[in-house]
Every structure is written in structure tokens, then in C-alpha cells.
Design a protein around this motif. Structure first.
Motif, short mmCIF file in Angstrom:
data_model
loop_
_atom_site.label_atom_id
_atom_site.label_comp_id
_atom_site.label_asym_id
_atom_site.label_seq_id
_atom_site.Cartn_x
_atom_site.Cartn_y
_atom_site.Cartn_z
N ALA A 251 0.82 -1.21 0.00
CA ALA A 251 0.00 0.00 0.00
C ALA A 251 0.86 1.27 0.00
O ALA A 251 0.63 2.18 -0.79
CB ALA A 251 -0.94 0.00 1.20
N PHE A 252 1.84 1.30 0.88
CA PHE A 252 2.67 2.51 1.02
C PHE A 252 3.86 2.44 0.06
O PHE A 252 4.15 3.39 -0.65
CB PHE A 252 3.12 2.62 2.48
CG PHE A 252 3.93 3.84 2.78
CD1 PHE A 252 3.49 5.10 2.40
CD2 PHE A 252 5.14 3.73 3.47
CE1 PHE A 252 4.25 6.23 2.69
CE2 PHE A 252 5.89 4.86 3.76
CZ PHE A 252 5.45 6.10 3.37
N GLY A 253 4.53 1.30 0.03
CA GLY A 253 5.74 1.16 -0.78
C GLY A 253 5.46 1.21 -2.27
O GLY A 253 6.22 1.79 -3.03
N ASP B 238 1.87 4.26 -2.86
CA ASP B 238 1.92 5.59 -2.25
C ASP B 238 0.66 5.91 -1.45
O ASP B 238 0.26 7.07 -1.36
CB ASP B 238 2.13 6.69 -3.31
CG ASP B 238 3.56 6.69 -3.82
OD1 ASP B 238 4.42 6.12 -3.13
OD2 ASP B 238 3.80 7.25 -4.90
N ILE B 239 0.01 4.90 -0.91
CA ILE B 239 -1.16 5.15 -0.06
C ILE B 239 -0.70 5.03 1.40
O ILE B 239 -0.28 3.96 1.83
CB ILE B 239 -2.28 4.14 -0.34
CG1 ILE B 239 -2.74 4.27 -1.80
CG2 ILE B 239 -3.46 4.37 0.62
CD1 ILE B 239 -3.75 3.23 -2.22
N VAL B 240 -0.77 6.14 2.13
CA VAL B 240 -0.25 6.16 3.50
C VAL B 240 -1.30 5.56 4.43
O VAL B 240 -2.01 6.27 5.13
CB VAL B 240 0.10 7.59 3.94
CG1 VAL B 240 0.92 7.56 5.23
CG2 VAL B 240 0.90 8.30 2.87
N ASN B 241 -1.39 4.25 4.39
CA ASN B 241 -2.43 3.59 5.18
C ASN B 241 -2.00 3.42 6.62
O ASN B 241 -1.52 2.36 7.04
CB ASN B 241 -2.77 2.23 4.56
CG ASN B 241 -3.83 1.53 5.35
OD1 ASN B 241 -4.49 2.13 6.20
ND2 ASN B 241 -4.01 0.24 5.10
N ILE B 242 -2.22 4.47 7.39
CA ILE B 242 -1.81 4.47 8.79
C ILE B 242 -2.71 3.53 9.61
O ILE B 242 -2.38 3.12 10.72
CB ILE B 242 -1.81 5.91 9.33
CG1 ILE B 242 -0.88 6.03 10.53
CG2 ILE B 242 -3.20 6.39 9.64
CD1 ILE B 242 -0.54 7.46 10.86
N PHE C 141 -4.58 -2.82 -3.39
CA PHE C 141 -4.95 -2.42 -2.03
C PHE C 141 -5.78 -3.51 -1.36
O PHE C 141 -5.62 -3.77 -0.16
CB PHE C 141 -5.70 -1.08 -2.04
CG PHE C 141 -5.78 -0.46 -0.67
CD1 PHE C 141 -4.67 0.13 -0.11
CD2 PHE C 141 -6.96 -0.49 0.05
CE1 PHE C 141 -4.72 0.68 1.16
CE2 PHE C 141 -7.02 0.06 1.32
CZ PHE C 141 -5.89 0.65 1.88
N GLY C 142 -6.63 -4.16 -2.14
CA GLY C 142 -7.37 -5.30 -1.61
C GLY C 142 -6.43 -6.38 -1.10
O GLY C 142 -6.59 -6.92 0.00
N LEU C 143 -5.38 -6.65 -1.91
CA LEU C 143 -4.38 -7.64 -1.53
C LEU C 143 -3.68 -7.22 -0.23
O LEU C 143 -3.46 -8.04 0.67
CB LEU C 143 -3.36 -7.75 -2.68
CG LEU C 143 -2.33 -8.86 -2.61
CD1 LEU C 143 -3.02 -10.21 -2.72
CD2 LEU C 143 -1.32 -8.70 -3.75
N ALA C 144 -3.35 -5.92 -0.14
CA ALA C 144 -2.65 -5.41 1.06
C ALA C 144 -3.51 -5.63 2.30
O ALA C 144 -3.00 -6.07 3.34
CB ALA C 144 -2.33 -3.92 0.88
N ILE C 145 -4.80 -5.36 2.19
CA ILE C 145 -5.67 -5.53 3.36
C ILE C 145 -5.89 -7.02 3.64
O ILE C 145 -5.98 -7.44 4.80
CB ILE C 145 -7.01 -4.79 3.15
CG1 ILE C 145 -6.77 -3.27 3.03
CG2 ILE C 145 -7.99 -5.05 4.30
CD1 ILE C 145 -6.11 -2.62 4.22
#
Lengths: 243, 290
Positions: free
Chosen positions: B31-33, B36-40, B198-202
Motif C-alpha cells: 500500500a505505502f511502498g 503511495d497510499i499512507v495507510n496508517i 490495495f485489496g491484496l494489502a488488506i
């Protein structure tokens, strides 16, 4: 099967700035057409309109791919690419942090291109041996000439029928400009492409162009029906040769 | 007195912990790497994964890892949904940097508060046969509650690494943040690519959450301890490099365990940020940053 592009009275711009004014041109099956003009006259904007990156405010853009006509208006760039139209963009726009090989494989993203990867990739490495030598290097680490080669090769990996090339000579040393233009002709003949090439290097462009247009302030000011026509034209002389 | 067996035990425990950190950080590495989505809120999703593992494990006695794998597809869909909102509200209008951060910050708080309201702040745990067992290799003890997460983490990380480097969609994920338009010119739709990624990241947080609760009991605010760690790991590894992230996770695990063993556990959290600052000063691109 025939492939062509037709641009009908297209106007386009960015916000309040009008760049193209009722511009028409066409590229017929198997032709190499040069779009000649100096910086800031609308060459890139026209390329972007054809690819769906910039939406025209008026006019019509259609493409015939394998005898089937498609209206390009309102289509997203990726849909237009999927029809078999590829653009080598201004500034090349490689993926700098991916390797040469990864860039090429991304070119073959669309399903119609995937089946041809072995052949197309072998051909690219044959046509551009430097790319084969550097296949594991990052695209961002290549020289300007190599980057232009990779941009061309990557667009071929999309297995296009129609190839648009935006200013292939920009930023290249004169000797590389010549080889790049020669390569475009070689690739065009090998793959039976229909080519529209925007270029400000008049002398190099007309070496391979069948005919061409001169664009000034977003309008077609002159249409040359042959290479000789372009070379003899007074406007071309004034714009390019300082006569 | 620096004894060898204490040192060896700390190293082994550190490697196991580091492997687990990789499982927590891999979703953020995507997501971030990559995007570029800063998923805090990433660690908050991990905690949700832990709670689902806790609930299902308590009611049906299913193995926590299996629960994580079964729940991952649901998390995938949640991730897709969140990205759609994020895209429509922020990214499309170019406001993702600050508003997007606020969005994920809010999401993190909502998740945490809902968990507290529903389950309270008590520590929850799961039951499985291997939790509490230890294999003795010479003088080194390997607790299974650490070894199982380590093995799952390695499997997960390798699978994602291979997916990103060997498939068309994977390569498009690697490319999407570098040049959106160029990716469109390759015939790929960047929004769909990012949505899938992003789905994969979550989805990975479902598995990471089940691993977290195998290692130890979990309460809602545990996620906060991981925000600094996972961002440090992703930056330390080199934004966008999965193998770099894995090495960084191992380094952090080993260093934290050594510090906890020889200096005291209260020093361990400072290590993550110490490493992060050091990396930014010496090698801003990270260990394997391209």
C-alpha cells in the motif's frame, strides 16, 4: 486487413487555452505520415487526443482496425491501446525503477499482446541488441538513446496495428536521431504498421514519411501529398530552412 | 555476563519475531511502498484480524492460521471498497496526501473505538495445540507460538514476492506509482490495478492478525505499537522492495530482541525509530531501494 485513423475538425485545449482549432488529418493503411511543426504548435496535444488522454472539445476521431471502425471519443487510453493503437509518448515515460525486461513485459499487458511475447521480445532484442545486453538493468539507468529504443520496443510489445510516435528525436544526439528514424522504418515494415509520427526534425522525418502535414498554431497549414511536395513547399522552407 | 546461550536464544527469537514483522509489514509494503497510499490504519486492520481469529477460535475452535486464510478474501473485498472510497474522495482530485492521511487516521480510530466498545480493553487470546509447546535444539528453545507465525509469514511473503515479479498484474502493481499514464499506454487501467493491490494489502492483515494473536494476547490499542514499526520496516527496506522489507523486518526483530535481552524491554520500541532515523540519514533509499 486495413487500419487507419481519421481526425475530423478536432478542437482541443487545456482550460481556457485553445491548442487545436478544427484540425483534420488522416493516416491511411500502411502509410507513414509525418506531423511536422515546431514546439508548442499542438503536435503532442493531437497525439493525446487520439489516445484519449486529452478530451477534444469538438470534432470526431475514428480509427479503423482490421476493417472495423471504432469511435475513439470518450474511450480511456487503455481501451484505445487495447484496440491496437500504441503511443510512444513525449519524454518516453519508461518505468525507471523497473528493469528493461520488466518494461517490455509490461508492454505486453493486454491479452492480445501476451500470446506474442516470445516472438515480439525476440524481435526487439534482435532489433536493439543493446536492450538485450541490458535486460536486467533498470530503465532509469539507460542512456537517452537506449531509453528511446526501449520506449519504441515497449510500444511494439503491445502488438499494435497503428503506432503513434511523439518526437522520437527529442534530446538525442544527431547520429542517434538518424538511427532512431531508420529503426522506425525497419519496425514499420517488419510489423506492417500504420505510423503517425510527430517530429520537428524535418529532414530526418521526411526521409521515411510517405507524406505529411505541417501544423502551425493548432491548424494544418499545409498538406504535402508526397515527400517531394513537402521538401519543395514554401511554408516548409520558411519554417524549417530559414529561407 | 554475556553468555553464549543467552545470545543464541536472543538471535533465534529475533529471527522468528522478524519473520512475523514481515507478515505485518508486507501489506504496508504494497500500500505505502508500491501505491503511495499512507495507510496508517494498517495495524488497526491487523487487530481486526486478531479479533476475528479470537471470536471464531473461541466459538468453533478452528485453528487461528486457518481462520486468517479463510477471512483473507473478505478482507480483500473490504480493501477494494476502501480504495474505491479513497479514490473517489481524494485521489481523483489530487488531495490524497493530507486528506488521505486524515482519512486513514480516522479509520484507525473508528476501528479501535468500535473494538473497545464491543469487546472492552481486556486482553483476548486464542487456543491451539501448539501454543505453549517448545522445541529444544541444543540450548536454544524454539517456542511453537513463534515458529508457526514465522513459517506462515515466510510463505506469505514469498508468495507475494513471486506474484509481484512474475505476473502481469503484479508487474503492473510495481509500475503504477511510477507512471500512471505510461501504464495506461500499456493497456492497463491504473485504478483497477491499485484497487486490486490495495485489496491484496488488506487481505494480508487478516493473516497477520491471526499470527499476532497466536504470539500473544491482544487488546484494541496494541495496533498503535505497530504503526512506527511497520512504517520503519517499509522505509528501512527501501520503498517498493519486498525483499528489502523482509530483510529490514528480520533486522528489526533481531535488534529489538537483543536490546530487550541485554538492555531491558523498555528500550526496544526506541530501536525501531533509531533504525529509521539512521537509515534516512545514511541511506535514504533504504536497504534495497531502487
Amino acid at each position: 486487413m486495413a487500419c487507419s485513423i481519421r481526425v475530423d475538425e478536432v478542437s482541443a485545449g487545456y482550460g481556457a487555452v485553445q491548442v487545436l482549432e478544427s484540425l483534420s488529418l488522416s493516416v491511411n493503411d500502411g502509410e507513414t505520415v509525418a506531423l511536422l511543426g515546431t514546439n508548442g504548435n499542438g503536435k503532442s496535444t493531437l497525439m493525446k487526443c487520439i489516445m484519449g488522454i486529452v478530451r477534444p472539445t469538438a470534432g470526431r476521431i475514428t480509427a479503423v482496425i482490421d476493417d472495423v471502425e471504432h469511435d475513439l471519443f470518450g474511450k480511456a487510453p487503455e481501451q484505445i491501446v487495447d484496440l491496437g493503437i500504441a503511443l510512444v509518448p513525449e519524454g518516453r515515460r519508461l518505468f525507471p525503477k523497473l528493469t528493461v525486461e520488466e518494461n517490455l513485459l509490461l508492454g505486453a499487458y493486454r491479452s492480445a499482446a501476451r500470446e506474442r511475447i516470445p516472438y515480439n521480445q525476440a524481435f526487439c532484442f534482435h532489433a536493439f541488441p543493446r536492450l538485450a545486453e541490458r535486460r536486467r538493468q533498470l530503465a532509469g539507468s539507460l542512456s537517452g538513446g537506449e531509453q528511446q529504443m526501449l520506449a519504441l520496443a515497449r510500444s511494439l510489445m503491445t502488438a499494435p496495428k497503428i503506432l503513434l510516435i511523439d518526437e522520437p528525436s527529442v534530446g538525442l544526439a544527431p547520429i542517434l536521431v538518424k538511427t532512431t528514424i531508420d529503426k522506425i522504418l525497419e519496425l514499420k515494415e517488419r510489423f506492417g504498421l500504420t505510423v503517425l509520427m510527430a517530429e520537428q526534425n524535418f529532414h530526418q522525418a521526411i526521409r521515411i514519411a510517405d507524406r505529411g502535414y505541417v501544423i502551425v498554431h493548432g491548424r494544418i497549414e499545409y498538406e504535402g501529398a508526397s515527400r517531394a511536395d513537402l521538401a519543395d513547399n514554401e511554408l516548409v522552407h520558411r519554417l524549417y530552412m530559414g529561407l | 555476563m554475556l553468555s553464549l546461550d543467552l545470545f543464541a536464544n536472543a538471535i533465534v527469537a529475533g529471527v522468528l519475531l522478524g519473520g512475523f514483522y514481515a507478515a505485518v509489514a508486507i501489506g504496508l509494503a504494497i500500500a505505502f511502498g508500491q501505491l503511495d497510499i499512507v495507510n496508517i490504519a494498517h495495524p488497526a486492520f491487523v487487530i481486526v484480524g486478531s479479533y476475528i481469529a479470537y471470536i471464531v477460535n473461541t466459538h468453533f475452535g478452528l485453528d487461528p492460521v486457518l481462520i486468517g486464510v479463510l477471512v483473507a478474501p473478505v478482507f480483500f473485498l473490504v480493501g477494494v471498497g476502501i480504495y474505491r472510497i479513497y479514490y473517489a474522495a481524494f485521489e481523483r482530485t489530487g488531495q490524497e496526501s493530507l486528506s488521505g492521511l486524515a482519512f486513514f487516521f480516522g479509520l484507525m480510530f473508528i476501528i479501535e473505538v468500535v473494538l473497545i466498545l464491543v469487546y472492552g480493553v481486556d486482553y483476548r487470546l486464542v487456543r491451539a495445540g501448539y501454543i505453549g509447546e517448545t522445541i529444544e535444539v541444543g540450548f536454544v528453545g524454539i517456542p511453537l507460538r513463534m515458529l508457526v507465525p514465522f513459517v506462515v509469514a515466510i510463505t506469505c511473503t514469498s508468495a507475494i514476492y513471486l506474484y509481484l515479479s512474475r505476473t502481469f498484474t503484479g508487474r503492473a502493481i510495481l509500475a503504477v506509482a511510477q507512471d500512471r499514464l505510461a501504464l495506461q499506454l500499456m493497456g492497463a487501467d491504473p485504478v483497477r490495478i491499485k484497487q486490486f493491490a490495495f485489496g491484496l494489502a488488506i487481505a494480508t492483515t487478516a493473516i497477520a492478525g491471526s499470527l499476532l494473536i497466536i504470539i500473544g494476547p491482544v487488546e484494541p490499542s496494541v495496533g498503535r505499537l505497530y504503526i512506527g514499526r511497520v512504517f520503519a520496516i517499509v522505509v528501512l527496506g527501501g520503498m517498493g522492495s519486498i525483499s528489502g522489507m523482509f530483510i529490514a523486518a528480520l533486522i528489526l526483530g533481531i535488534v529489538e530482541t537483543l536490546v530487550a535481552t541485554f538492555m531491558g524491554p523498555s528500550w526496544a520500541p526506541a530501536v525501531a525509530f533509531g533504525l529509521l532515523l539512521l537509515t534516512l540519514a545514511v541511506r535514504p533509499a533504504g536497504l534495497l531501494g531502487r
